[in-house]
Design a protein around this motif. Structure first.
Motif, PDB file in Angstrom:
ATOM      1  N   GLU B  37       0.809  -1.223   0.000  1.00  0.00           N
ATOM      2  CA  GLU B  37       0.000   0.000   0.000  1.00  0.00           C
ATOM      3  C   GLU B  37       0.841   1.272   0.000  1.00  0.00           C
ATOM      4  OE1 GLU B  37      -3.366   0.253   2.659  1.00  0.00           O
ATOM      5  OE2 GLU B  37      -3.511  -1.931   2.711  1.00  0.00           O
ATOM      6  N   LYS B  38       0.275   2.317  -0.617  1.00  0.00           N
ATOM      7  CA  LYS B  38       0.911   3.620  -0.573  1.00  0.00           C
ATOM      8  C   LYS B  38       0.593   4.219   0.800  1.00  0.00           C
ATOM      9  CE  LYS B  38       1.028   7.950  -3.163  1.00  0.00           C
ATOM     10  NZ  LYS B  38       2.401   8.257  -2.787  1.00  0.00           N
ATOM     11  N   ALA B  39       1.623   4.719   1.489  1.00  0.00           N
ATOM     12  CA  ALA B  39       1.425   5.153   2.871  1.00  0.00           C
ATOM     13  C   ALA B  39       1.502   6.672   3.033  1.00  0.00           C
ATOM     14  CB  ALA B  39       2.472   4.493   3.757  1.00  0.00           C
ATOM     15  N   ASN B  57     -10.562  15.168  13.280  1.00  0.00           N
ATOM     16  CA  ASN B  57      -9.817  15.518  12.086  1.00  0.00           C
ATOM     17  C   ASN B  57      -8.712  14.495  11.791  1.00  0.00           C
ATOM     18  OD1 ASN B  57      -9.298  17.307   9.959  1.00  0.00           O
ATOM     19  ND2 ASN B  57      -7.574  18.191  11.082  1.00  0.00           N
ATOM     20  N   ALA B  58      -8.004  14.084  12.848  1.00  0.00           N
ATOM     21  CA  ALA B  58      -6.935  13.099  12.682  1.00  0.00           C
ATOM     22  C   ALA B  58      -7.499  11.754  12.227  1.00  0.00           C
ATOM     23  CB  ALA B  58      -6.164  12.941  13.987  1.00  0.00           C
ATOM     24  N   ASN B  59      -8.683  11.396  12.732  1.00  0.00           N
ATOM     25  CA  ASN B  59      -9.326  10.155  12.286  1.00  0.00           C
ATOM     26  C   ASN B  59      -9.591  10.202  10.780  1.00  0.00           C
ATOM     27  OD1 ASN B  59      -9.428   8.480  14.549  1.00  0.00           O
ATOM     28  ND2 ASN B  59     -11.326   9.399  15.300  1.00  0.00           N
ATOM     29  N   GLN B  60     -10.067  11.364  10.327  1.00  0.00           N
ATOM     30  CA  GLN B  60     -10.307  11.548   8.891  1.00  0.00           C
ATOM     31  C   GLN B  60      -9.030  11.310   8.085  1.00  0.00           C
ATOM     32  OE1 GLN B  60     -12.941  12.661   6.881  1.00  0.00           O
ATOM     33  NE2 GLN B  60     -14.346  12.297   8.578  1.00  0.00           N
ATOM     34  N   LEU B  61      -7.926  11.836   8.610  1.00  0.00           N
ATOM     35  CA  LEU B  61      -6.661  11.776   7.869  1.00  0.00           C
ATOM     36  C   LEU B  61      -5.967  10.418   7.959  1.00  0.00           C
ATOM     37  CD1 LEU B  61      -5.130  15.227   8.899  1.00  0.00           C
ATOM     38  CD2 LEU B  61      -5.931  14.597   6.626  1.00  0.00           C
ATOM     39  N   TYR B  62      -6.035   9.781   9.148  1.00  0.00           N
ATOM     40  CA  TYR B  62      -5.156   8.645   9.384  1.00  0.00           C
ATOM     41  C   TYR B  62      -5.834   7.308   9.708  1.00  0.00           C
ATOM     42  CZ  TYR B  62      -2.000  12.611   9.786  1.00  0.00           C
ATOM     43  OH  TYR B  62      -1.315  13.767   9.544  1.00  0.00           O
ATOM     44  N   LEU B  63      -7.075   7.339  10.198  1.00  0.00           N
ATOM     45  CA  LEU B  63      -7.711   6.098  10.649  1.00  0.00           C
ATOM     46  C   LEU B  63      -7.844   5.111   9.496  1.00  0.00           C
ATOM     47  CD1 LEU B  63      -8.968   4.835  13.171  1.00  0.00           C
ATOM     48  CD2 LEU B  63     -11.169   5.731  12.457  1.00  0.00           C
ATOM     49  N   ASP B  64      -7.389   3.865   9.741  1.00  0.00           N
ATOM     50  CA  ASP B  64      -7.511   2.789   8.761  1.00  0.00           C
ATOM     51  C   ASP B  64      -6.576   2.971   7.552  1.00  0.00           C
ATOM     52  OD1 ASP B  64      -8.721   0.370   8.734  1.00  0.00           O
ATOM     53  OD2 ASP B  64     -10.448   0.983   7.551  1.00  0.00           O
ATOM     54  N   LYS B  65      -5.710   3.982   7.614  1.00  0.00           N
ATOM     55  CA  LYS B  65      -4.798   4.245   6.492  1.00  0.00           C
ATOM     56  C   LYS B  65      -3.445   3.561   6.759  1.00  0.00           C
ATOM     57  CE  LYS B  65      -7.273   7.593   4.281  1.00  0.00           C
ATOM     58  NZ  LYS B  65      -8.150   8.177   5.225  1.00  0.00           N
ATOM     59  N   ALA B  66      -2.717   3.300   5.672  1.00  0.00           N
ATOM     60  CA  ALA B  66      -1.340   2.837   5.829  1.00  0.00           C
ATOM     61  C   ALA B  66      -0.490   4.051   6.209  1.00  0.00           C
ATOM     62  CB  ALA B  66      -0.846   2.238   4.526  1.00  0.00           C
ATOM     63  N   ILE B  67       0.307   3.886   7.279  1.00  0.00           N
ATOM     64  CA  ILE B  67       1.122   4.986   7.799  1.00  0.00           C
ATOM     65  C   ILE B  67       2.580   4.546   7.817  1.00  0.00           C
ATOM     66  CG2 ILE B  67       1.553   6.478   9.827  1.00  0.00           C
ATOM     67  CD1 ILE B  67      -1.273   6.889   8.987  1.00  0.00           C
ATOM     68  N   LYS B 117       6.009   0.730   9.063  1.00  0.00           N
ATOM     69  CA  LYS B 117       4.830   0.947   8.218  1.00  0.00           C
ATOM     70  C   LYS B 117       3.719  -0.008   8.649  1.00  0.00           C
ATOM     71  CE  LYS B 117       3.584   0.944   3.309  1.00  0.00           C
ATOM     72  NZ  LYS B 117       4.013   0.394   2.007  1.00  0.00           N
ATOM     73  N   GLY B 118       2.553   0.559   8.960  1.00  0.00           N
ATOM     74  CA  GLY B 118       1.444  -0.271   9.412  1.00  0.00           C
ATOM     75  C   GLY B 118       0.115   0.429   9.197  1.00  0.00           C
TER      76      GLY B 118
END
Lengths: 175, 138
Positions: B37-39, B57-67, B117-118
């Motif tokens: 995945e693109k992180a 706001n942070a949930n919108q940006l990062y929740l469930d996303k590859a980081i 990365k997770g």
């Protein structure tokens, strides 16, 4: 001025006196798992549960719904998107007390029965629950274990097509 | 041949095929693989600041996303299922980014800076941001 510093010294002594010493144990990686009694394919585990236990009996657990891992990815999607609505309700929290805390001696090795009562907030619904657990003390290392059922309709979780209840088990090793 | 046995036969076939497709999907859909995945790339401190300032706001940006997260290793441990866990340091001594590996990262040292990365599963106030199913980048 002299009196003031004496006063603050006394306050300092009181605040640090062993009589008031409250110790809090914590972990960020307690484990919770659940399984549906009617279908043991419906099971999941979450290893990122934050928990705190104080020697006055206060106990808390916080976890993220998206942290539950299922054997089947499709089930995990349904669990998050349809049943638990984890975007809307990302966390579950339990705050409670061990009512028989006086029977648990933190300085003495052994396995103690613990009666836990408190409020579980899941899927945006808070409900009082009680559970029986075990606290084990082993050379200062403290761990806790409890098993309890979660009835879907108590938390307005519409999962009747899968199960009406799950059996949950929580295990924490504190630092 | 009368019409209704045919209709019945077709209905049963459709039901069996639909059921089969649903079961097939449930039992064969692969789990997410963060490797491919693109992180979103950021530091442990930035991720903490984002959740601390505005969780929604942070949930919108990062929740469930590859980081893809870089930061200083504060603590290394193993969870109850034997997976490696790293807590990344933030400027709040009580708050960390709690990261669990799905593959063994090898030996990790406290005080070193690593990139992990997770998938971000969210924020537990006064405790940590959680990222799991991770791999070591460097």
């Amino acid at each position: 001025m002299k009196h003031l510093s004496l006063l603050s010294f006394i306050i300092f002594l009181l605040a640090n006196s062993p009589l008031n010493a409250q110790k809090i144990y914590g972990t960020r990686n307690a484990k919770i798992s659940f399984v549906a009694p009617s279908d043991d394919d419906v099971k999941a585990v979450n290893n990122e549960v934050t928990s705190r236990l104080a020697n006055n009996g206060a106990i808390s657990f916080s976890l993220l719904i998206k942290g539950f891992k299922f054997g089947y990815a499709e089930m995990q999607d349904h669990f998050n998107n349809e049943y638990l609505e984890s975007n809307k309700f990302p966390r579950a929290d339990f705050k409670g007390t061990i009512t028989n805390i006086k029977e648990i001696i933190f300085t003495k090795n052994g396995t103690y029965k613990a009666q836990v009562t408190g409020s579980l907030t899941l899927h945006g619904v808070a409900k009082n629950i009680t559970a029986n657990g075990l606290i084990t003390i082993n050379n200062g290392k403290i761990s806790a274990l409890a098993k309890f059922p979660i009835v879907m309709k108590d938390y307005k979780i519409e999962a009747a097509s899968v199960t009406d209840k799950v059996n949950a088990e929580i295990s924490a090793v504190y630092q | 041949m009368k019409l209704w046995p045919k209709v019945l036969l077709i209905a049963i076939s459709v039901a069996i095929i639909t059921g089969g497709v649903i079961a097939y999907r449930i039992f064969t859909k692969p789990h997410r693989d963060v490797t491919a995945e693109k992180a979103v790339t950021l530091t442990a401190q930035k991720l903490f600041d984002a959740f601390k300032t505005n969780e929604a706001n942070a949930n919108q940006l990062y929740l469930d996303k590859a980081i893809e997260l870089s930061g200083e290793v504060m603590e290394v441990s193993t969870n109850q299922d034997g997976k490696a866990v790293v807590n990344f340091k933030t400027n709040d001594p009580l708050f960390v980014i709690n990261c669990t590996f799905k593959t063994n990262p090898g030996e990790l040292k406290v005080g070193t800076v690593i990139t992990f990365k997770g998938i971000c599963t969210g924020y537990i106030p006064d405790a940590n941001v959680v990222i799991n199913e991770g791999i070591l980048i460097k």
